[in-house]
Write a protein that holds these residues in place. Structure first.
Motif, short mmCIF file in Angstrom:
data_model
loop_
_atom_site.label_atom_id
_atom_site.label_comp_id
_atom_site.label_asym_id
_atom_site.label_seq_id
_atom_site.Cartn_x
_atom_site.Cartn_y
_atom_site.Cartn_z
N GLU A 67 0.82 -1.21 0.00
CA GLU A 67 0.00 0.00 0.00
C GLU A 67 0.86 1.26 0.00
O GLU A 67 0.63 2.18 -0.79
N GLN A 68 1.85 1.30 0.86
CA GLN A 68 2.69 2.51 0.95
C GLN A 68 3.58 2.67 -0.28
O GLN A 68 3.86 3.79 -0.71
N LEU A 69 4.03 1.55 -0.84
CA LEU A 69 4.80 1.62 -2.09
C LEU A 69 3.93 2.17 -3.21
O LEU A 69 4.37 3.01 -4.01
N SER A 70 2.68 1.72 -3.28
CA SER A 70 1.76 2.22 -4.30
C SER A 70 1.55 3.72 -4.15
O SER A 70 1.56 4.47 -5.13
N ASP A 71 1.37 4.17 -2.91
CA ASP A 71 1.22 5.61 -2.65
C ASP A 71 2.44 6.39 -3.14
O ASP A 71 2.32 7.54 -3.59
N PRO A 75 5.37 0.54 -8.51
CA PRO A 75 4.58 -0.66 -8.83
C PRO A 75 5.04 -1.86 -7.99
O PRO A 75 6.21 -1.96 -7.61
N VAL A 76 4.10 -2.77 -7.73
CA VAL A 76 4.36 -3.92 -6.87
C VAL A 76 3.83 -5.18 -7.54
O VAL A 76 2.77 -5.15 -8.19
N PHE A 77 4.57 -6.28 -7.39
CA PHE A 77 4.07 -7.59 -7.82
C PHE A 77 3.97 -8.48 -6.59
O PHE A 77 4.91 -8.58 -5.80
N MET A 78 2.83 -9.18 -6.44
CA MET A 78 2.62 -10.03 -5.28
C MET A 78 1.97 -11.35 -5.70
O MET A 78 1.09 -11.37 -6.57
N LEU A 79 2.40 -12.43 -5.07
CA LEU A 79 1.75 -13.72 -5.23
C LEU A 79 0.59 -13.80 -4.25
O LEU A 79 0.78 -13.62 -3.05
N ASP A 80 -0.59 -14.06 -4.77
CA ASP A 80 -1.78 -14.18 -3.92
C ASP A 80 -2.10 -15.66 -3.77
O ASP A 80 -2.78 -16.26 -4.60
N VAL A 81 -1.59 -16.27 -2.71
CA VAL A 81 -1.68 -17.72 -2.54
C VAL A 81 -3.10 -18.18 -2.28
O VAL A 81 -3.57 -19.17 -2.84
N LYS A 82 -3.82 -17.45 -1.44
CA LYS A 82 -5.16 -17.89 -1.05
C LYS A 82 -6.26 -17.08 -1.75
O LYS A 82 -7.44 -17.36 -1.54
N GLY A 83 -5.88 -16.11 -2.55
CA GLY A 83 -6.88 -15.28 -3.20
C GLY A 83 -7.47 -14.22 -2.30
O GLY A 83 -8.54 -13.69 -2.59
N ASP A 84 -6.76 -13.89 -1.20
CA ASP A 84 -7.33 -12.93 -0.24
C ASP A 84 -6.62 -11.57 -0.24
O ASP A 84 -6.78 -10.80 0.70
N LEU A 85 -5.85 -11.28 -1.30
CA LEU A 85 -5.23 -9.96 -1.39
C LEU A 85 -6.00 -9.02 -2.32
O LEU A 85 -5.67 -7.84 -2.44
N SER A 86 -7.03 -9.55 -2.98
CA SER A 86 -7.80 -8.71 -3.90
C SER A 86 -8.56 -7.61 -3.17
O SER A 86 -9.01 -6.64 -3.79
N GLY A 87 -8.67 -7.74 -1.84
CA GLY A 87 -9.31 -6.68 -1.05
C GLY A 87 -8.56 -5.36 -1.10
O GLY A 87 -9.08 -4.34 -0.66
N LEU A 88 -7.34 -5.36 -1.65
CA LEU A 88 -6.60 -4.11 -1.82
C LEU A 88 -7.37 -3.11 -2.68
O LEU A 88 -7.12 -1.90 -2.61
N HIS A 401 5.73 -2.45 16.46
CA HIS A 401 4.28 -2.55 16.31
C HIS A 401 3.96 -2.01 14.93
O HIS A 401 4.20 -0.83 14.63
N LEU A 402 3.44 -2.85 14.04
CA LEU A 402 3.35 -2.50 12.62
C LEU A 402 2.15 -1.61 12.30
O LEU A 402 1.10 -1.68 12.96
N VAL A 403 2.32 -0.82 11.26
CA VAL A 403 1.26 0.05 10.76
C VAL A 403 0.10 -0.80 10.23
O VAL A 403 0.34 -1.84 9.60
N PRO A 404 -1.14 -0.41 10.48
CA PRO A 404 -2.28 -1.20 9.96
C PRO A 404 -2.46 -1.02 8.45
O PRO A 404 -2.21 0.06 7.91
N ALA A 405 -2.88 -2.07 7.80
CA ALA A 405 -3.23 -1.98 6.38
C ALA A 405 -4.52 -1.19 6.25
O ALA A 405 -5.42 -1.30 7.09
N ARG A 406 -4.65 -0.38 5.19
CA ARG A 406 -5.80 0.52 5.05
C ARG A 406 -6.90 -0.04 4.14
O ARG A 406 -8.03 0.44 4.15
#
Length: 515
Positions: A67-71, A75-88, A401-406
């Motif tokens: 998310e922060q890289l996109s901001d 560009p980012v490439f990611m493997l979506d193993v379970k299909g649960d990253l499309s919520g981005l 303590h990590l930043v939350p995903a938005r």
């Protein structure tokens, strides 16, 4: 100790240029908001490792970094193993836990959506992503075919022959046809001197392995239109596009998708220009389930991985491996990863305890932590971090303590998912296969031409043989004129002989009468 801790962390994690914030430091169980843990963008092409036991938040760490890289326009490439990253693609849902986490790290939680593209190796869950056999290469192909050293050598010789003779290897049919041509066909004699003979046993084994891959239903990844790596560098409204490769439908074929990911990295390495050190990376490549890449890997395969990771930095590409333990990564590769984000480790078994001991030894000592105790006590969404600062120096080890995903931390709703896939320009670009004249057609043409030539030569030989026979027969048989001439000659000779006899007798009689 909080102020010395804050001073130490801020001095270590305060880059001059652009950065992403990973979170805030933790000291004695308390989140110290002012102890900001940042990662300089210019150091992200020094690669990294995100590790931790199942359920400790590794996927969310990938998400918050993406998310922060996109901001930042990366560009980012990611493997979506379970299909649960499309919520981005959808803004996250606000709740008290996320608001509290945002407050603790000093970043108010504001839901946001990000531009994404969805691809699929099978073509069923997104735009098709394919590669040609020749670009996949003999080393990676030997990996997914599970060939031994001898068989891998045969495969390399085949690729060399195809390259030398301009035979495009696009799909597995091309490879099978070439294997048959070089082991049993006319090509067997042709390659013997320069490439070596291919034994029937090796050819048979390789063919069976190719057929096994086809039976698994994954042969379609080889073909055209081939995925263009330039399509990984998209931007929308100044934001870097996050490209997802959804492999939820082929999770049971880890060797295939992990090797396919490496082939994409190899293409990036081969085709991207040298850029040296840049203020921010051209692309960040997150390699999830990285341990699958190295299980049972050959020496040649590991050497290729190491070479790519070591040299792709100068192309402006950052690679982050995500796995359960640092020990999953070979030392030769691990040594190339400058940024470390280690989530909690568990020590339930003797093997776990050994992995923990080895992991602890890879971290420098800290005046604020006992590393082994921290690693086993971190909560979900917390990690032990050390990265490279903007001068390339390893930073202070800090529990963070990590930043939350938005965005939504889960799959997008099915309707939105289908809309993203169907409306993508890449769906129409890649969904239909493209067929052209490749090695299999060229070899068939060569064989047909060679067979026609053999038939023609044989017919010509037969014609010459018939002509020679006829000529010989004619030379022994006289024409009527020749027969008449021969008969006349014989008659003349016979009559001449009679005349000479009579003359001789007359002369003799005359002599004797005188006497």
């Amino acid at each position: 100790m909080s102020q010395p801790f804050i001073d130490k962390i801020n001095a270590s994690y305060n880059p001059k240029g652009s950065f992403i914030q990973l979170g805030s430091g933790i000291l004695k169980g308390e989140v110290i908001t002012d102890a900001k843990v940042n990662l300089a963008l210019k150091m992200m092409n020094r690669h990294g490792l995100i590790a931790g036991a199942t359920g400790t938040g590794k996927t969310r760490t990938l998400q918050l970094m993406a998310e922060q890289l996109s901001d930042a326009g990366v560009p980012v490439f990611m493997l979506d193993v379970k299909g649960d990253l499309s919520g981005l693609a959808e803004p996250g849902n606000t709740n008290d836990a996320l608001l509290e986490r945002g407050s603790l790290v000093g970043i108010p939680f504001i839901p946001a959506a990000f531009p994404i593209e969805i691809f699929s190796i099978s073509g069923k869950l997104g735009s098709s992503m394919r590669i040609t056999v020749e670009d996949f290469g003999p080393i990676l192909l030997a990996r997914i075919l599970d060939l031994n050293e001898t068989q891998s050598g045969v495969l390399s010789a085949m690729f060399k022959y195809a390259d030398d003779t301009k035979l495009p290897l696009v799909d597995l049919d091309d490879l099978k046809k070439l294997l048959s041509y070089l082991s049993e066909g006319a090509g067997a004699e042709e390659i013997k001197a320069d490439y070596g003979k291919i034994s029937t046993a090796s050819a048979g084994t390789i063919l069976r392995k190719i057929v096994a891959i086809e039976q698994q239903g994954v042969a379609h990844i080889f073909g055209e239109r081939e995925f263009d790596i330039q399509d990984l560098f998209g931007k929308v409204d100044g934001k870097g596009v996050i490209t997802l490769l959804n492999i939820a439908d082929i999770q049971d074929q880890p060797l295939l998708f992990s090797t396919f990911l490496l082939s994409l990295l190899a293409q990036l390495f081969k085709k991207m220009p040298e850029v040296g050190d840049v203020e921010k990376p051209k692309l960040v490549f997150f390699f999830d389930e990285a341990h699958l890449l190295f299980n049972g890997a050959s020496k040649a395969f590991l050497m290729q991985v190491e070479q790519i990771v070591r040299l792709i930095r100068s192309k402006g590409i950052g690679v982050f491996f995500c796995t359960q333990a640092a020990t999953d990564i070979p030392e030769s590769v691990l040594g190339q990863l400058g940024n470390r984000i280690q989530h909690a480790l568990r020590a339930f078994t003797p093997n776990d305890a050994e992995n923990l001991r080895k992991t602890v030894k890879t971290y420098p000592t800290s005046e604020f932590y006992e590393i082994d105790k921290v690693l086993t006590s971190l909560g979900t969404g917390q990690a032990l971090i050390t990265v490279l600062n903007d001068k390339g120096i390893p930073t202070e080890v800090v529990a963070t303590h990590l930043v939350p995903a938005r965005a939504i931390m889960g799959p997008a709703n099915p309707e939105m998912y289908n809309t993203i896939v169907r409306n993508s320009e890449y769906y129409s670009k890649y969904q239909q296969r493209v067929e052209r004249r490749t090695a299999s057609e060229i070899i068939v043409e060569r064989q047909t031409s060679a067979e026609a030539k053999r038939v023609e030569e044989k017919a010509q030989e037969e014609a010459e043989k018939t002509t020679k026979t006829n000529t010989s027969s004619r030379s022994r048989r006289q024409t009527p004129l020749e027969a008449a001439q021969t008969q006349a000659s014989r008659t003349l000779a016979r009559e001449g002989a009679k005349l000479l006899g009579k003359i001789a007798n007359g002369i003799l009689n005359s002599i004797f009468k005188r006497k």
